[in-house]
Design a protein around this motif. Structure first.
Motif, PDB file in Angstrom:
ATOM      1  N   ASP A  66      -4.839 -11.300  -9.003  1.00 29.67           N
ATOM      2  CA  ASP A  66      -3.563 -10.749  -8.550  1.00 29.67           C
ATOM      3  C   ASP A  66      -3.507  -9.230  -8.673  1.00 29.67           C
ATOM      4  OD1 ASP A  66      -3.441 -10.639 -11.270  1.00 29.67           O
ATOM      5  OD2 ASP A  66      -1.527 -11.684 -11.479  1.00 29.67           O
ATOM      6  N   ALA A  67      -4.657  -8.594  -8.923  1.00 27.91           N
ATOM      7  CA  ALA A  67      -4.715  -7.130  -8.884  1.00 27.91           C
ATOM      8  C   ALA A  67      -4.821  -6.608  -7.455  1.00 27.91           C
ATOM      9  CB  ALA A  67      -5.904  -6.624  -9.704  1.00 27.91           C
ATOM     10  N   VAL A  68      -4.936  -7.518  -6.490  1.00 24.78           N
ATOM     11  CA  VAL A  68      -5.105  -7.106  -5.090  1.00 24.78           C
ATOM     12  C   VAL A  68      -3.789  -6.552  -4.538  1.00 24.78           C
ATOM     13  CG1 VAL A  68      -5.563  -7.937  -2.746  1.00 24.78           C
ATOM     14  CG2 VAL A  68      -6.968  -8.734  -4.660  1.00 24.78           C
ATOM     15  N   TRP A  69      -3.906  -5.459  -3.808  1.00 22.55           N
ATOM     16  CA  TRP A  69      -2.770  -4.886  -3.076  1.00 22.55           C
ATOM     17  C   TRP A  69      -3.279  -4.342  -1.752  1.00 22.55           C
ATOM     18  CZ3 TRP A  69      -1.564   0.104  -1.278  1.00 22.55           C
ATOM     19  CH2 TRP A  69      -0.247   0.272  -0.815  1.00 22.55           C
ATOM     20  N   GLN A  70      -2.467  -4.488  -0.720  1.00 18.49           N
ATOM     21  CA  GLN A  70      -2.790  -3.922   0.583  1.00 18.49           C
ATOM     22  C   GLN A  70      -1.545  -3.277   1.150  1.00 18.49           C
ATOM     23  OE1 GLN A  70      -4.407  -7.159   2.897  1.00 18.49           O
ATOM     24  NE2 GLN A  70      -6.431  -6.971   1.984  1.00 18.49           N
ATOM     25  N   GLY A  71      -1.696  -2.082   1.678  1.00 17.70           N
ATOM     26  CA  GLY A  71      -0.548  -1.381   2.228  1.00 17.70           C
ATOM     27  C   GLY A  71      -0.967  -0.085   2.900  1.00 17.70           C
ATOM     28  N   ASP A  72       0.018   0.613   3.431  1.00 15.57           N
ATOM     29  CA  ASP A  72      -0.204   1.858   4.169  1.00 15.57           C
ATOM     30  C   ASP A  72       0.010   3.046   3.236  1.00 15.57           C
ATOM     31  OD1 ASP A  72      -0.432   3.880   5.983  1.00 15.57           O
ATOM     32  OD2 ASP A  72       1.382   3.391   7.117  1.00 15.57           O
ATOM     33  N   VAL A  73      -1.020   3.858   3.060  1.00 16.71           N
ATOM     34  CA  VAL A  73      -0.917   5.033   2.185  1.00 16.71           C
ATOM     35  C   VAL A  73      -1.029   6.331   2.983  1.00 16.71           C
ATOM     36  CG1 VAL A  73      -1.785   3.792   0.177  1.00 16.71           C
ATOM     37  CG2 VAL A  73      -3.395   4.979   1.676  1.00 16.71           C
ATOM     38  N   SER A  74      -0.787   6.258   4.286  1.00 16.97           N
ATOM     39  CA  SER A  74      -0.932   7.455   5.125  1.00 16.97           C
ATOM     40  C   SER A  74       0.037   8.561   4.714  1.00 16.97           C
ATOM     41  CB  SER A  74      -0.723   7.094   6.598  1.00 16.97           C
ATOM     42  OG  SER A  74       0.539   6.473   6.801  1.00 16.97           O
ATOM     43  N   ALA A  75       1.187   8.195   4.141  1.00 17.01           N
ATOM     44  CA  ALA A  75       2.152   9.213   3.716  1.00 17.01           C
ATOM     45  C   ALA A  75       1.606  10.072   2.588  1.00 17.01           C
ATOM     46  CB  ALA A  75       3.454   8.544   3.276  1.00 17.01           C
ATOM     47  N   CYS A  76       0.582   9.595   1.899  1.00 19.72           N
ATOM     48  CA  CYS A  76       0.008  10.346   0.777  1.00 19.72           C
ATOM     49  C   CYS A  76      -1.065  11.325   1.228  1.00 19.72           C
ATOM     50  CB  CYS A  76      -0.575   9.375  -0.252  1.00 19.72           C
ATOM     51  SG  CYS A  76       0.617   8.192  -0.925  1.00 19.72           S
ATOM     52  N   GLY A  95       5.548  -3.511  -3.399  1.00 21.63           N
ATOM     53  CA  GLY A  95       5.510  -4.781  -4.117  1.00 21.63           C
ATOM     54  C   GLY A  95       4.245  -5.044  -4.904  1.00 21.63           C
ATOM     55  N   ALA A  96       3.534  -3.997  -5.304  1.00 17.17           N
ATOM     56  CA  ALA A  96       2.299  -4.191  -6.071  1.00 17.17           C
ATOM     57  C   ALA A  96       2.593  -4.859  -7.405  1.00 17.17           C
ATOM     58  CB  ALA A  96       1.607  -2.848  -6.297  1.00 17.17           C
ATOM     59  N   LEU A 101      -1.164  -2.273 -10.258  1.00 14.93           N
ATOM     60  CA  LEU A 101      -0.831  -0.923 -10.709  1.00 14.93           C
ATOM     61  C   LEU A 101      -1.724  -0.495 -11.866  1.00 14.93           C
ATOM     62  CD1 LEU A 101       3.048  -1.219 -10.529  1.00 14.93           C
ATOM     63  CD2 LEU A 101       1.618   0.232  -9.083  1.00 14.93           C
ATOM     64  N   ALA A 102      -2.050  -1.435 -12.753  1.00 13.31           N
ATOM     65  CA  ALA A 102      -2.921  -1.108 -13.882  1.00 13.31           C
ATOM     66  C   ALA A 102      -4.316  -0.729 -13.399  1.00 13.31           C
ATOM     67  CB  ALA A 102      -2.989  -2.286 -14.848  1.00 13.31           C
ATOM     68  N   ALA A 103      -4.841  -1.460 -12.409  1.00 11.57           N
ATOM     69  CA  ALA A 103      -6.167  -1.138 -11.874  1.00 11.57           C
ATOM     70  C   ALA A 103      -6.163   0.235 -11.212  1.00 11.57           C
ATOM     71  CB  ALA A 103      -6.602  -2.214 -10.881  1.00 11.57           C
ATOM     72  N   THR A 104      -5.128   0.533 -10.453  1.00 11.89           N
ATOM     73  CA  THR A 104      -5.033   1.838  -9.799  1.00 11.89           C
ATOM     74  C   THR A 104      -4.915   2.955 -10.823  1.00 11.89           C
ATOM     75  OG1 THR A 104      -4.136   1.034  -7.711  1.00 11.89           O
ATOM     76  CG2 THR A 104      -3.516   3.266  -8.357  1.00 11.89           C
TER      77      THR A 104
END
Length: 243
Positions: A66-76, A95-96, A101-104
């Motif tokens: 459940d450490a998986v996250w997918q999303g758009d980070v183009s704003a960064c 919704g991470a 969040l801990a892995a990131t």
């Protein structure tokens, strides 16, 4: 009955004549503060909360599916905001999970902001795919995750400048290509089962003299796991010429 009625009437009058309660109640006395009991000297340390990001950056990280996250980070990528803060904020808004969040946070602490973008298992060993969205070149990585959630990066420090380079079987290649260096990402090339139920996962890392140069060889590595799929260590299997 007449005496009882008179008694009730007298009580009613007494209630009406009583002084009204004060408009403002008196302040409550503070509750006594109990002294917390001290844990025994041999008690285990408290478990880390999964969303304690500071602890995740400094302490042991446990990686799960459940450490998986997918999303758009183009704003960064606009250059108008701090990349690290923007990535964490974007993941929170997207919704991470606390594990994501801990892995990131660990990746940010290592100077490589990114996130776990996929998860799969191979022979009981977790494969956490890492996306590094702000790198100029290699944007993908891989963590091997054992049964206890401990992760090892297959691209990190694969050929240390010390003892590994002094091994006699590595010298012929290194003398022929003194400027060659490992260039990630590593590529999975197979696995071997041990007689005791253990497992070795084999990876090839390209050796080049520059990022855009052709491969001059391959560093073959073995990642060993016990029968219970606990990580044991990494071994250099060979350093061979490219064919």
């Amino acid at each position: 009955m007449r005496h009882a009625a008179l008694a009730l009437f007298a009580l009613s009058l007494a209630a009406c004549d009583a002084a009204p309660p004060p408009a403002t109640p008196a302040a409550l006395a503070p509750a006594a503060t109990a002294t917390p009991a001290q844990p025994p000297a041999d008690a285990p340390p408290p478990e880390q909360a999964p969303d304690d990001l500071d602890a995740a950056a400094d302490g042991d990280l446990v990686v799960r599916a459940d450490a998986v996250w997918q999303g758009d980070v183009s704003a960064c990528r606009t250059g108008q905001t701090d990349v690290d803060d923007c990535l964490v904020s974007t993941m929170r808004a997207g919704g991470a999970s606390p594990d994501a969040l801990a892995a990131t946070t660990r990746l940010i602490a290592l100077g490589n902001p990114g996130y776990v973008s996929a998860w799969r298992e191979v022979d009981g060993v977790g494969h956490a795919e890492i996306t590094y969205p702000f790198r100029a070149n290699t944007n993908q990585g891989l963590w091997l995750v054992d049964a206890e959630g401990r992760a090892v990066d297959v691209d990190e420090n694969v050929l240390p400048a010390g003892a590994a380079r002094l091994r006699s079987e590595l010298k012929p290649f290194l003398e022929a290509h003194p400027d060659a260096m490992p260039f990630p990402p590593a590529r999975a090339v197979g696995s071997e089962a041990a007689p005791d139920g253990g497992l070795r996962l084999r990876f090839d890392v390209p050796m080049r003299t520059c990022h855009a140069c052709e491969d001059v060889g391959f560093l073959e590595l073995g990642y060993d796991f016990t029968a219970e799929r606990r990580y044991e260590g990494r071994s250099v299997i060979a350093l061979r010429e490219a064919k």
